[in-house]
Design an enzyme around this catalytic site. Structure first.
Site, PDB file in Angstrom:
ATOM      1  N   ASN A 128     -28.845  46.860   4.640  1.00 39.84           N
ATOM      2  CA  ASN A 128     -30.017  46.056   4.296  1.00 39.84           C
ATOM      3  C   ASN A 128     -30.240  44.975   5.366  1.00 39.84           C
ATOM      4  O   ASN A 128     -30.279  43.767   5.082  1.00 39.84           O
ATOM      5  CB  ASN A 128     -29.850  45.422   2.916  1.00 39.84           C
ATOM      6  CG  ASN A 128     -31.176  45.135   2.245  1.00 39.84           C
ATOM      7  OD1 ASN A 128     -32.235  45.285   2.849  1.00 39.84           O
ATOM      8  ND2 ASN A 128     -31.132  44.702   0.996  1.00 39.84           N
ATOM      9  N   HIS A 179     -32.065  39.179  -5.942  1.00 41.83           N
ATOM     10  CA  HIS A 179     -31.911  40.551  -6.417  1.00 41.83           C
ATOM     11  C   HIS A 179     -32.366  40.720  -7.861  1.00 41.83           C
ATOM     12  O   HIS A 179     -32.895  41.781  -8.206  1.00 41.83           O
ATOM     13  CB  HIS A 179     -30.452  41.002  -6.276  1.00 41.83           C
ATOM     14  CG  HIS A 179     -30.136  41.562  -4.928  1.00 41.83           C
ATOM     15  ND1 HIS A 179     -29.697  40.778  -3.881  1.00 41.83           N
ATOM     16  CD2 HIS A 179     -30.220  42.834  -4.440  1.00 41.83           C
ATOM     17  CE1 HIS A 179     -29.507  41.541  -2.813  1.00 41.83           C
ATOM     18  NE2 HIS A 179     -29.819  42.785  -3.119  1.00 41.83           N
TER      19      HIS A 179
END
Length: 463
Positions: free
Chosen positions: A308, A339
């Site tokens: 990521n 998140h």
């Protein structure tokens, strides 16, 4: 819809190339297509994308450059958290598939990125690279195009505002020193190479990743790690092996989505990053992962640096580089908030803080003893590879399990051994804080600056 986005990207590059149309048309088409894709996939929930972008744009206009980045971070992250909490605890807890808050996560990154780029562009004393700074406010069309374009609305990745505007305007070298990379052995290369080969390669990677995921995801379910019979009857070494295999089977779905998103951007002509030493074009400007580096990582840091990637750059830019104390803990906590609202996310990132500190201490204090010979280095790499892979799986399993109960049950079955070991290592092998290490590096730079100044003064006297 991903296939539709890919075909649209090819059409966009061929028929709306910067040499054939104006940036205004490219902005309008990219934005309208992005909104259409969002409405098609998420229904009226897609209006949150426009509302979040509109509110933050108003904040950028009304507040000064000095504080806009702070307000945008708080408002964008707060709006995202509100939607995530509502989705998890009001509508459907455990809905782990793609949902409307997924694109909002990327839009949140983009909103804060452009705010920080404008702020840093006004304050040159911060010392950030010029390619990451913007010296003007975006227009409303540019802002919505950056946040909601069809190439990144479904799965991202995030990118620099400057890079996106340069792509739309057809001037990728405006703020990046890529001209020299376009010359190999004195020969100039094309400034607009074809991405076809790279797109095909990434699509092949997507196909393999999807095939692997569909083949093995049911063979080693992650939930078996917390099954009572499995814990009671399986030797510990077998539990360790199964943990690694079960978590390994969860990665290909991320490889598939992120590589496909990268291929869509490349197909539109976005993502060119100059040429390598062999004169081959590089299409990794906004790539989100490096698969081989992930699977062969020999440290926690190497794994995170290749997983990521664009989110890691965003976290580093908005938090790690600006937090004066405990930047590691602050960055992991911001990542957990970004998140979502599942407790497992917080358990993962809190565990990640401890393991990061321990891994850093081991690398600084133990690694130098193994650098004396290739054999010792190989032994060190093998040991650290195994330790890294197990530590990653141990850290990430709450992220997959989502809930507190199963996550703590797993950690209890392991007697919290990695938590305890990492805490002891971090205490026994301390590492100087980051701000102190930076201070120690400054005296080494100062003499060179003074010598440069003295040389320039001597030249002026001679003339």
């Amino acid at each position: 819809m991903f296939l539709c986005a890919l075909l649209t990207a090819v059409w966009f590059r061929l028929y709306l190339h910067p040499s054939k149309t104006s940036p205004f048309v490219r902005h309008v088409v990219a934005t309208l297509l992005g909104i259409y894709f969002a409405l098609f996939c998420f229904g009226w929930y897609a209006l949150h994308f426009l509302l979040q972008s509109g509110i933050t744009y108003g904040i950028m206009i009304l507040t000064g450059v000095e504080h806009m980045h702070k307000y945008c971070l708080v408002v964008a992250l707060g709006y995202l958290s509100f939607c995530q909490i509502t989705r998890v605890y009001v509508f459907d807890y455990g809905m782990y598939s793609a949902d409307f808050t997924g694109p909002m996560m990327v839009i949140t990154q983009k909103i804060t990125s452009v705010a920080f780029e404008i702020h840093d562009g006004e304050d040159e004393a911060l010392g950030f690279c010029s390619g990451c700074c913007s010296r003007r406010m975006p227009s409303l069309l540019e802002y919505f195009s950056y946040n909601c374009n069809f190439m990144g609305i479904l799965a991202g990745p995030t990118c620099s505002y400057n890079d996106y505007i340069a792509f739309i305007e057809g001037t990728p070298y405006r703020h990046r020193d890529l001209e020299n990379k376009g010359k190999v052995n004195g020969k100039s290369r094309l400034n607009d190479p074809s991405p076809n080969t790279e797109v095909i390669r990434k699509l092949a990677t997507c196909f393999i990743s999807l095939l692997v995921f569909l083949s093995v995801c049911k063979v080693c379910p992650v939930e078996r790690n917390v099954d009572d019979d499995f814990i009671a009857t399986t030797p510990f070494y077998a539990q360790v092996v199964y943990l690694y295999l079960s978590m390994l089977t969860t990665r290909p779905k991320y490889y598939f989505v992120w590589t496909l998103a990268d291929a869509i951007n490349n197909a539109a002509g976005f993502g060119f990053n100059g040429y390598d030493s062999n004169g081959l074009p590089q299409w990794d400007l906004i790539s989100n992962l490096r698969i081989m580096n992930i699977e062969l990582a020999t440290s926690f840091k190497v794994f995170l640096d290749n997983w990521n990637i664009q989110t890691a750059h965003w976290l580093k830019r908005v938090c790690y580089e600006r937090c004066p104390y405990n930047p590691t803990a602050a960055t992991f906590l911001l990542s957990a908030m970004w998140h979502g609202a599942y407790p497992g996310y917080y358990l993962t990132f809190l565990t990640g803080i401890v393991i990061t500190l321990a891994a850093r201490a081991v690398r600084h204090n133990v690694r130098p003893y193994f650098m004396g010979s290739p054999t010792l280095k190989f032994v060190y790499d093998v040991i650290t590879w195994a330790a890294t892979q197990i530590a990653i799986c141990y850290t990430v399993i709450p992220f997959v399990l989502l809930s507190v109960g199963p996550s703590l049950k797993f950690y209890r079955s392991w007697y919290f051994c990695i938590h305890i070991g990492c805490i002891l290592l971090a205490i026994a092998l301390p590492v100087k804080p980051r701000h102190l290490r930076l201070k120690e590096q400054q005296p080494a730079v100062q003499p060179s600056l003074e010598s440069t100044d003295s040389n320039s003064n001597q030249k002026q006297k001679a003339t």
